[in-house]
Scaffold this active site. Structure first.
Site, PDB file in Angstrom:
ATOM      1  N   SER A  13      74.662  25.557   2.297  1.00  0.00           N
ATOM      2  CA  SER A  13      76.098  25.550   1.974  1.00  0.00           C
ATOM      3  C   SER A  13      76.377  24.874   0.633  1.00  0.00           C
ATOM      4  O   SER A  13      77.300  25.277  -0.084  1.00  0.00           O
ATOM      5  CB  SER A  13      76.910  24.907   3.094  1.00  0.00           C
ATOM      6  OG  SER A  13      76.705  23.521   3.136  1.00  0.00           O
ATOM      7  N   ASN A  14      75.600  23.859   0.275  1.00  0.00           N
ATOM      8  CA  ASN A  14      75.793  23.256  -1.055  1.00  0.00           C
ATOM      9  C   ASN A  14      75.401  24.237  -2.154  1.00  0.00           C
ATOM     10  O   ASN A  14      76.068  24.341  -3.178  1.00  0.00           O
ATOM     11  CB  ASN A  14      75.004  21.957  -1.175  1.00  0.00           C
ATOM     12  CG  ASN A  14      75.757  20.783  -0.585  1.00  0.00           C
ATOM     13  OD1 ASN A  14      76.733  20.317  -1.151  1.00  0.00           O
ATOM     14  ND2 ASN A  14      75.328  20.335   0.584  1.00  0.00           N
ATOM     15  N   ARG A  87      61.845  18.255   1.873  1.00  0.00           N
ATOM     16  CA  ARG A  87      60.463  17.808   1.660  1.00  0.00           C
ATOM     17  C   ARG A  87      60.494  16.572   0.776  1.00  0.00           C
ATOM     18  O   ARG A  87      61.275  16.510  -0.182  1.00  0.00           O
ATOM     19  CB  ARG A  87      59.612  18.877   0.942  1.00  0.00           C
ATOM     20  CG  ARG A  87      59.502  20.187   1.656  1.00  0.00           C
ATOM     21  CD  ARG A  87      58.835  20.095   3.003  1.00  0.00           C
ATOM     22  NE  ARG A  87      57.473  19.579   2.959  1.00  0.00           N
ATOM     23  CZ  ARG A  87      56.771  19.279   4.044  1.00  0.00           C
ATOM     24  NH1 ARG A  87      57.307  19.399   5.244  1.00  0.00           N
ATOM     25  NH2 ARG A  87      55.540  18.839   3.943  1.00  0.00           N
ATOM     26  N   ASN A 103      69.838  15.307  -6.674  1.00  0.00           N
ATOM     27  CA  ASN A 103      69.884  15.522  -5.224  1.00  0.00           C
ATOM     28  C   ASN A 103      71.279  15.167  -4.723  1.00  0.00           C
ATOM     29  O   ASN A 103      71.974  14.364  -5.330  1.00  0.00           O
ATOM     30  CB  ASN A 103      68.856  14.604  -4.547  1.00  0.00           C
ATOM     31  CG  ASN A 103      68.821  14.773  -3.041  1.00  0.00           C
ATOM     32  OD1 ASN A 103      68.834  15.907  -2.531  1.00  0.00           O
ATOM     33  ND2 ASN A 103      68.777  13.672  -2.313  1.00  0.00           N
ATOM     34  N   HIS A 105      73.039  13.630  -1.245  1.00  0.00           N
ATOM     35  CA  HIS A 105      72.667  12.927  -0.011  1.00  0.00           C
ATOM     36  C   HIS A 105      73.927  12.614   0.784  1.00  0.00           C
ATOM     37  O   HIS A 105      74.926  12.150   0.214  1.00  0.00           O
ATOM     38  CB  HIS A 105      71.916  11.634  -0.363  1.00  0.00           C
ATOM     39  CG  HIS A 105      71.446  10.908   0.855  1.00  0.00           C
ATOM     40  ND1 HIS A 105      70.348  11.309   1.581  1.00  0.00           N
ATOM     41  CD2 HIS A 105      71.955   9.830   1.501  1.00  0.00           C
ATOM     42  CE1 HIS A 105      70.196  10.512   2.617  1.00  0.00           C
ATOM     43  NE2 HIS A 105      71.152   9.603   2.589  1.00  0.00           N
ATOM     44  N   THR A 137      64.420   9.698  -8.263  1.00  0.00           N
ATOM     45  CA  THR A 137      63.350   8.823  -8.748  1.00  0.00           C
ATOM     46  C   THR A 137      62.323   8.711  -7.622  1.00  0.00           C
ATOM     47  O   THR A 137      62.596   9.165  -6.505  1.00  0.00           O
ATOM     48  CB  THR A 137      63.913   7.429  -9.108  1.00  0.00           C
ATOM     49  OG1 THR A 137      64.586   6.913  -7.962  1.00  0.00           O
ATOM     50  CG2 THR A 137      64.875   7.496 -10.285  1.00  0.00           C
ATOM     51  N   ASP A 141      65.824   8.617  -2.018  1.00  0.00           N
ATOM     52  CA  ASP A 141      67.279   8.423  -1.904  1.00  0.00           C
ATOM     53  C   ASP A 141      67.770   7.139  -2.592  1.00  0.00           C
ATOM     54  O   ASP A 141      68.710   6.499  -2.120  1.00  0.00           O
ATOM     55  CB  ASP A 141      67.717   8.417  -0.416  1.00  0.00           C
ATOM     56  CG  ASP A 141      67.457   9.747   0.271  1.00  0.00           C
ATOM     57  OD1 ASP A 141      67.473  10.791  -0.413  1.00  0.00           O
ATOM     58  OD2 ASP A 141      67.223   9.750   1.491  1.00  0.00           O
TER      59      ASP A 141
HETATM   60  C1  GRF Z   1      73.629  18.281   3.223  1.00  0.00           C
HETATM   61  O1  GRF Z   1      74.341  17.406   4.049  1.00  0.00           O
HETATM   62  C2  GRF Z   1      72.948  17.533   2.106  1.00  0.00           C
HETATM   63  O2  GRF Z   1      73.666  16.419   1.682  1.00  0.00           O
HETATM   64  C3  GRF Z   1      71.666  17.104   2.753  1.00  0.00           C
HETATM   65  O3  GRF Z   1      71.291  18.147   3.596  1.00  0.00           O
HETATM   66  C4  GRF Z   1      72.444  18.907   3.950  1.00  0.00           C
HETATM   67  C5  GRF Z   1      72.172  20.305   3.486  1.00  0.00           C
HETATM   68  O4  GRF Z   1      73.196  21.201   3.850  1.00  0.00           O
HETATM   69  N1  GRF Z   1      70.690  16.752   1.740  1.00  0.00           N
HETATM   70  P1  GRF Z   1      73.254  22.630   3.162  1.00  0.00           P
HETATM   71  O5  GRF Z   1      71.886  23.269   3.359  1.00  0.00           O
HETATM   72  O6  GRF Z   1      73.591  22.447   1.733  1.00  0.00           O
HETATM   73  O7  GRF Z   1      74.316  23.360   3.934  1.00  0.00           O
END
Ligand code: GRF
Length: 212
Positions: A13-14, A87, A103, A105, A137, A141
């Site tokens: 989704s991101n 990973r 990234n 998080h 880095t 996280d």
């Molecule tokens: C998100 O909450 C992101 O912050 C985390 O894993 C999830 C991935 O969701 N790293 P998507 O695959 O982007 O829907």
């Protein structure tokens, strides 16, 4: 125009939020370590090149990361954008892309690195939770922070409802971070700190629970 490669492992989704935002960069490819990642279909439906580099095909992290880097470099990527890529990357990989690897998080780092962030946040009874975009880095996280978004934690929340509230904000801040990066308006400086030539927008305060 800068070229980015997005790495995913699942839902995507991101990644989708990035594909659906008009960004000042070319999304050269989406690479997954899992062939069954739902996000691959979404990327294809947007006409984006996709590739799978399965971690299961490699004996150890180093050889997997080498194959992944080869795939990424095959797309001449300026930036590598991790979007739910599940990973742990080797130090060698992270160093190779220093300042070019970001990234997202689902917590307000440095709180709650690792997995199950929403359940842990609820367990602790915190009242404000959120998400963070950071440079990657070698310490998991813990990289320099580019942008964060905060949300209230509500009394009736479950890990799912809290995750959904945080995810909405992820979809807002990740495109912003990628935009800054691709326009060279944010970068990692020689001291490993986030630098910017943008006039800072102050953001807004959040009190949770709200005042009566
Ligand atoms: C998100 O909450 C992101 O912050 C985390 O894993 C999830 C991935 O969701 N790293 P998507 O695959 O982007 O829907």
């Amino acid at each position: 125009m800068k070229r980015i490669v997005i790495l995913i492992s699942g839902r995507g989704s991101n990644m989708q939020a990035l594909l659906e935002t008009k960004l000042p960069c070319e999304i050269a490819a989406v690479i997954s370590n899992r062939a069954d990642a739902q996000g691959l279909e979404i990327a294809k439906s947007h006409g984006i090149a996709t590739a799978v580099v399965s971690h299961k095909d490699f004996a150890d992290r180093a050889t997997f990361d080498a194959a992944l880097a080869k795939a990424i470099d095959g797309y001449s990527a300026d930036f590598v954008v991790l979007a739910g890529f599940m990973r742990i990357l080797t130090d060698g990989f992270v160093e190779r892309y220093r300042g070019r690897l970001i990234n997202i998080h689902p917590s307000l780092l440095p709180a709650y690195p690792g997995i199950d962030t929403h359940a842990r946040a609820l367990q602790d009874g915190i009242k404000i939770h959120g998400c963070t975009v950071h440079f990657v880095t070698p310490t998991l996280d813990h990289g320099p922070i580019i942008i964060q978004a905060a949300v209230p934690v509500l009394r009736a929340d479950t890990a799912q409802t809290l995750a959904a509230r945080v995810l909405r904000e992820e979809h807002r801040i990740y495109p912003q971070a990628v935009r800054w990066l691709c326009l060279d308006q944010v970068w990692l400086d020689g001291n490993g700190r986030v630098a910017s030539d943008r006039l800072e927008q102050p953001g807004t305060s959040l009190i949770s629970p709200g005042l009566e």
